[in-house]
Design an enzyme around this catalytic site. Structure first.
Site, PDB file in Angstrom:
ATOM      1  N   ASP A 149      44.263  75.571  36.656  1.00  0.00           N
ATOM      2  CA  ASP A 149      45.569  75.775  36.962  1.00  0.00           C
ATOM      3  C   ASP A 149      46.130  73.939  36.913  1.00  0.00           C
ATOM      4  O   ASP A 149      45.140  73.157  36.441  1.00  0.00           O
ATOM      5  CB  ASP A 149      45.475  75.942  38.397  1.00  0.00           C
ATOM      6  CG  ASP A 149      46.911  76.394  38.788  1.00  0.00           C
ATOM      7  OD1 ASP A 149      47.805  76.227  38.387  1.00  0.00           O
ATOM      8  OD2 ASP A 149      46.855  77.421  39.739  1.00  0.00           O
ATOM      9  N   GLY A 184      54.350  75.692  32.170  1.00  0.00           N
ATOM     10  CA  GLY A 184      55.330  75.141  31.142  1.00  0.00           C
ATOM     11  C   GLY A 184      55.971  73.877  31.217  1.00  0.00           C
ATOM     12  O   GLY A 184      56.589  73.497  30.381  1.00  0.00           O
ATOM     13  N   ASP A 204      55.303  80.870  39.098  1.00  0.00           N
ATOM     14  CA  ASP A 204      54.859  81.965  39.404  1.00  0.00           C
ATOM     15  C   ASP A 204      55.846  83.039  39.476  1.00  0.00           C
ATOM     16  O   ASP A 204      56.815  82.834  39.997  1.00  0.00           O
ATOM     17  CB  ASP A 204      54.025  81.869  40.941  1.00  0.00           C
ATOM     18  CG  ASP A 204      52.747  81.049  40.788  1.00  0.00           C
ATOM     19  OD1 ASP A 204      52.688  80.282  39.778  1.00  0.00           O
ATOM     20  OD2 ASP A 204      52.215  81.002  41.815  1.00  0.00           O
TER      21      ASP A 204
HETATM   22  C1  GLA Z   1      49.352  78.682  41.226  1.00  0.00           C
HETATM   23  C2  GLA Z   1      49.144  79.618  39.922  1.00  0.00           C
HETATM   24  C3  GLA Z   1      49.178  80.699  40.620  1.00  0.00           C
HETATM   25  C4  GLA Z   1      47.810  81.095  41.372  1.00  0.00           C
HETATM   26  C5  GLA Z   1      47.830  80.187  42.373  1.00  0.00           C
HETATM   27  C6  GLA Z   1      46.495  80.009  43.262  1.00  0.00           C
HETATM   28  O1  GLA Z   1      50.579  78.578  41.984  1.00  0.00           O
HETATM   29  O2  GLA Z   1      50.279  79.430  39.162  1.00  0.00           O
HETATM   30  O3  GLA Z   1      48.844  81.945  39.309  1.00  0.00           O
HETATM   31  O4  GLA Z   1      46.551  80.605  40.398  1.00  0.00           O
HETATM   32  O5  GLA Z   1      48.107  78.856  41.880  1.00  0.00           O
HETATM   33  O6  GLA Z   1      46.646  79.058  44.122  1.00  0.00           O
END
Ligand code: GLA
Length: 407
Positions: A149, A184, A204
């Protein structure tokens, strides 16, 4: 002498070559599996993950192709005195090695989650400064997949950070799929084809068909937002590296029509199929959608071409995806709030995918049988002579999806 030298060279590079091959094998088609985030967020533990592993097997999902079991954020405990990360002992008392063995014994693969910054998005320890150590730890545990991440990465260069963890994983020696989760922000499709096996293309997802959710500092994408964003990126997807519009929300509260449309479009776009619902306890309708083998075959087609939106007309979007054996997948998406009548004349869809595959539909030259992948019925042929144009309704927030079988 020369012969010996050549033999020596061959032997010296064989392991590197075989290893690189192994690495590429990981993403010849988009990854399929399950992840804890969409349904459970940080509320995960060993019991849930073990239950999901069992359900992947008993529900037939594993046999349909869903083999990665991915633990997302919040599995972490502390680093030990040598800096090696440990799982939270309350949540995962038996540890990750035990869990990996449990999962492997059932024909599944284990995925884990970390972050390029100081902390993960949920405030757990990030990998910054511990990249090689973390990669080694995952490899020792028997992990097969890493989602990496991008939270808390002030002043970190994205390409450098993802290259670093990619190198660290390779150095650790175990083929581990690298799922880049950088949203992205820095256009990873332009620089990450040799670094990761897939990259997120946007924010997300949340469980909505068509409303964007706006927070003060970030947004969450609906199913339609993800599709619209991904539409312009198809030239970057190929075997080895995929655009990732995020995990599936099927079974988390969308209507059956919406779940069907969502799943179909992820298949048409050659997107990773990572389930996000509680598969221990799902409706027959959800199960039927996510195990539709004909759609999964479209997603997993070895030509590896992300589908394209050829036409938007009177509320309907017409998507096409060329397939390895010369067939085409075709989906008609109705993202509007009304049911729409559709009339198909195949001769209107003669085109060549000049952007990626160079394949042509050539409905004026070839005849295809029309197979409805949801009703599982044959619906005639595309031939020029068949004057009878079929009309039908595409319900609101739903799709009609065909496999066009070349004769
Ligand atoms: C980010 C990612 C998600 C998830 C959360 C976890 O928002 O984009 O897909 O993994 O972190 O905290």
């Amino acid at each position: 002498m020369k012969k010996n030298y050549l033999l020596w060279l061959f032997m010296a590079f064989l392991p590197t070559f075989l290893y690189a091959q192994k690495w590429n094998e990981l993403s010849k088609t988009p990854q399929m599996g399950w992840s804890s985030w969409n349904k459970f967020q940080g509320n995960i533990n060993e019991e849930i993950i073990v239950g999901i592993a069992d359900a992947l097997v008993s529900s037939g999902l594993r046999d349909a192709g869903y083999t990665y079991l991915n633990i997302d954020d919040c599995w972490h405990g502390e680093r030990d005195m040598n800096g090696f990360i440990q799982p939270d002992p309350q949540k995962f008392p038996k540890g990750m090695k035990w869990l990996a063995e449990y999962v492997h014994a059932r024909g599944l693969k284990l995925g884990i989650y970390s972050d390029a910054g100081t902390e993960t998005c949920a405030g757990k320890p990030g990998s910054l400064g511990h990249e090689y150590q973390d990669a080694l730890q995952y490899a020792r545990w028997g992990v097969d997949y890493l989602k990496y991440d991008w939270c808390n990465t002030v002043n970190i260069n994205p390409k450098g950070a993802y290259q670093l963890i990619s190198d660290a994983l390779r150095a650790a020696g175990r083929p581990i799929f690298l799922s880049m989760c950088e949203w992205g922000d820095n256009q990873p499709w332009r620089w990450a084809t040799e670094i990761g096996n897939s990259w997120r293309i946007g924010p997300d997802i949340w469980c909505s068909f068509d409303s964007t959710r706006v927070f003060p500092t970030y947004v969450q994408y609906s199913v339609m937002d993800c599709i619209n964003r991904n539409d312009s990126l198809r030239q970057y997807a190929a075997p080895g590296h995929w655009n990732d519009p995020d995990m599936l929300e099927c079974g988390n509260g969308l209507s059956v029509n919406e779940d069907r449309a969502h799943f179909t479009m992820w298949c048409m776009m050659a997107s990773p199929l990572i389930l996000g619902n509680d598969i221990r306890n799902m409706s027959e309708e959800t199960k039927a959608i996510i195990t539709n083998r004909e759609l999964i075959a479209i997603n997993q087609d070895t030509l590896g071409v992300q589908g394209l939106k050829l036409l938007s007309k009177e509320g309907l979007d017409y998507w096409f995806k060329p397939l390895a054996n010369g067939d085409w997948a075709m989906a008609i998406l109705n993202s509007t709030k009304k049911d729409i009548k559709c009339e198909i004349n195949w001769q209107n869809f003669n085109f060549t995918d000049t952007q990626v595959s160079q394949r042509s539909t050539s409905f004026n030259k070839y005849t295809y049988q029309v197979r409805n992948m949801w009703t599982k019925r044959m619906e005639g042929k595309t031939s020029k002579k068949s004057k009878k144009q079929r009309t039908f309704i595409v319900p609101s927030h739903d799709v009609v999806a065909y496999r066009l079988i070349k004769q």
